[in-house]
Design an enzyme around this catalytic site. Structure first.
Site, PDB file in Angstrom:
ATOM      1  N   ASP A   1       8.816 -30.713  -2.893  1.00 21.90           N
ATOM      2  CA  ASP A   1       9.746 -31.138  -3.959  1.00 21.90           C
ATOM      3  C   ASP A   1       9.441 -32.561  -4.389  1.00 21.90           C
ATOM      4  O   ASP A   1       9.588 -32.903  -5.562  1.00 21.90           O
ATOM      5  CB  ASP A   1      11.219 -31.206  -3.493  1.00 21.90           C
ATOM      6  CG  ASP A   1      11.713 -29.950  -2.853  1.00 21.90           C
ATOM      7  OD1 ASP A   1      11.174 -28.886  -3.157  1.00 21.90           O
ATOM      8  OD2 ASP A   1      12.668 -30.049  -2.048  1.00 21.90           O
TER       9      ASP A   1
ATOM     10  N   HIS B   1      12.282 -30.613   0.469  1.00 22.69           N
ATOM     11  CA  HIS B   1      11.050 -29.997   0.966  1.00 22.69           C
ATOM     12  C   HIS B   1       9.916 -30.966   0.659  1.00 22.69           C
ATOM     13  O   HIS B   1       9.972 -31.676  -0.344  1.00 22.69           O
ATOM     14  CB  HIS B   1      10.695 -28.701   0.230  1.00 22.69           C
ATOM     15  CG  HIS B   1      11.700 -27.611   0.289  1.00 22.69           C
ATOM     16  ND1 HIS B   1      12.793 -27.565  -0.530  1.00 22.69           N
ATOM     17  CD2 HIS B   1      11.742 -26.483   1.041  1.00 22.69           C
ATOM     18  CE1 HIS B   1      13.484 -26.466  -0.281  1.00 22.69           C
ATOM     19  NE2 HIS B   1      12.865 -25.784   0.675  1.00 22.69           N
TER      20      HIS B   1
HETATM   21  C1  XUL Z   1      16.242 -20.475   0.044  1.00 17.86           C
HETATM   22  C2  XUL Z   1      16.882 -21.651   0.663  1.00 17.86           C
HETATM   23  C3  XUL Z   1      16.006 -22.823   0.903  1.00 17.86           C
HETATM   24  C4  XUL Z   1      16.292 -23.530   2.181  1.00 17.86           C
HETATM   25  C5  XUL Z   1      15.305 -24.621   2.511  1.00 17.86           C
HETATM   26  O1  XUL Z   1      17.075 -19.407  -0.169  1.00 17.86           O
HETATM   27  O2  XUL Z   1      18.054 -21.646   0.906  1.00 17.86           O
HETATM   28  O3  XUL Z   1      16.118 -23.684  -0.176  1.00 17.86           O
HETATM   29  O4  XUL Z   1      17.562 -24.086   2.198  1.00 17.86           O
HETATM   30  O5  XUL Z   1      14.001 -24.192   2.508  1.00 17.86           O
END
Ligand code: XUL
Ligand code: CO
Length: 439
Positions: A103, A100
């Protein structure tokens, strides 16, 4: 500088090895169904769970102290994390990572500074990618942690928040393109509702589709050719998430003419939260031609939330790899360990041990699934089970040659033939046999 002193590159030693820091089933160069295991599995590290998760849960804060988190300066810390994460991936033989925006770099005082910080970290990541050959499987936006997203992002009642989310996605798409990301994920973290008493679901869903269309248009404008993925989840953090499961997402995409632009990223623990099996979700994505990628983890049947555990259940990994192979493989997707070590697994080598557990479980699943498919175990059984559609009245139904009147005439004249056993228990014991016997 090393963050993992004493840990060498994890090697394949085979099923009889007793060494914890070794692969027992994942043999990257071994060929299974025409491709190496490395190519079939396309394992990825989740940046967030592996390098920003410190062991907190709903009832307590951080339980882990990481050697790469020593600096008091958040940007210095972010840079150290990049170096630590690439050393980790190299040593664990993980060829991809997923991230992300938030992150990899801490948010700044405003969007401008936040984006400048992202550029600084992306440059460091690019250097490390060049040095190691490790690639980006997908990027995404964290449009759920900040308090501005209390009402959602693309589905917020606040138009300025919609605009902010769009700006954040624009930047995250740009850096994903810059990093050569093969996919871009939308997980609707807070795209849902807590109560219908204050929610205009029609407007929110229309807006969510508008946001996705903007992403499609912008990808075309900047030449981003990665695959867009939607990751379904039925609940958590909101009571009802709009992207409930694969079937719901497909209906949404078709309604808004987005079906040819998006595929699905199936997460195991999200499937079980939706009261489906992992295999069910993969199967539904496969038969609709939208199986894009996989978030490999597992939940706990006794806990009602998203525990994001490392996947070790061989039935699940076998049946997941079965669906993936039947879909023609992962192509642009991968097996991203959207999984975190348990709160009490506080030592740094627990990270290696957990990835080894997950990679071995999927490697074994891959081998068993390949053998099941090669031997046509389920395919031949199913062909026989549905044989009544190959000729006679069944063929007429398949070819749309008959309607209610003709079928009534047929039923009046012929009745039905006796049903035969579905042989579920036999098939389950054959599956056991394949799991136990496949070397
Ligand atoms: C949350 C989840 C996230 C997504 C990406 O449950 O799985 O980490 O994979 O935003
Ligand atoms: Co996920």
């Amino acid at each position: 500088m090393t963050y993992f002193p004493g840990i060498e590159t994890i090697q394949y030693e085979g099923p009889s090895s007793k060494k914890p820091l070794a692969f027992k089933y994942y043999n990257p160069e071994e060929v299974v169904m025409g491709k190496t295991m490395k190519e079939q599995c396309r394992f990825a590290m989740s940046y967030w769970h592996t390098f920003t998760y410190m062991g907190s849960d709903q009832f307590g804060g951080a339980s882990m102290v990481r050697p790469w988190d020593g600096s008091n300066d958040s940007m210095e810390k972010a840079i150290e994390r990049v170096h630590a994460s690439f050393e980790f991936m190299e040593k664990a033989q993980i060829p991809f990572f997923c991230f992300h925006d938030r992150d990899i770099a801490p948010a700044g005082k405003d969007l401008k500074e936040t984006n400048e910080r992202l550029d600084i970290i992306v440059a460091v990541i690019k250097e490390e990618m060049k040095r190691t050959g490790i690639k980006c499987l997908w990027g995404t936006t964290n449009a759920f942690s900040s308090e501005i997203f209390v009402h959602g992002a693309g589905t917020s009642c606040n138009a300025t928040v919609f605009a902010y989310a769009a700006a954040q996605i624009k930047k995250a798409m740009e850096i994903t393109k810059d990093l050569g990301g093969e996919n871009y994920v939308f997980w609707g973290g807070r795209e849902g509702y807590e109560t219908l008493l204050n929610t205009d679901t029609a407007l929110e869903l229309d807006n969510f589709a508008r946001l996705l269309q903007m992403a499609v248009d912008y990808a075309e404008e900047i030449g981003f050719t990665g695959q867009f993925l939607i990751e379904p989840k039925p609940k958590e953090p909101t009571k009802h998430q709009y992207d409930f499961d694969t079937a719901t997402v497909l209906a949404f995409l078709r309604k808004y003419n987005l079906a040819d632009k998006f595929k699905i990223n199936i997460e195991a623990n999200h499937a079980t939260l939706a009261q489906h099996t992992f295999q069910h979700e993969l199967n539904q994505a496969r038969i609709n031609g939208v199986l894009g990628s996989v978030d490999a983890n597992q939940g706990d049947p006794l806990l009602g939330w998203d525990t994001d555990q490392f996947p070790t259940n061989l039935y699940d990994t076998t049946l997941a790899m079965y669906e993936i192979l039947m879909a023609g493989g992962l192509t642009k997707g991968g097996l991203n360990f959207d999984a975190k070590v348990r709160r009490a697994s506080v030592e740094v080598d627990d990270l290696f041990l957990s990835y080894i557990a997950g990679m071995d479980a999927f490697a074994k699943g891959l081998k068993v699934a390949a053998k099941l498919i090669e031997d046509r175990v389920f395919e031949d059984f199913k062909a026989n089970r549905y044989a009544s559609y190959q000729d006679g009245i069944g063929k007429d139904i398949m070819e749309k040659k008959v309607g209610f009147k003709e079928l009534e005439a047929y039923a009046l004249a012929n009745g039905t033939t006796p049903n035969v056993s579905g042989r579920q228990e036999l098939l389950e014991s054959i599956l056991n046999q394949y799991i136990l016997e496949t070397k």
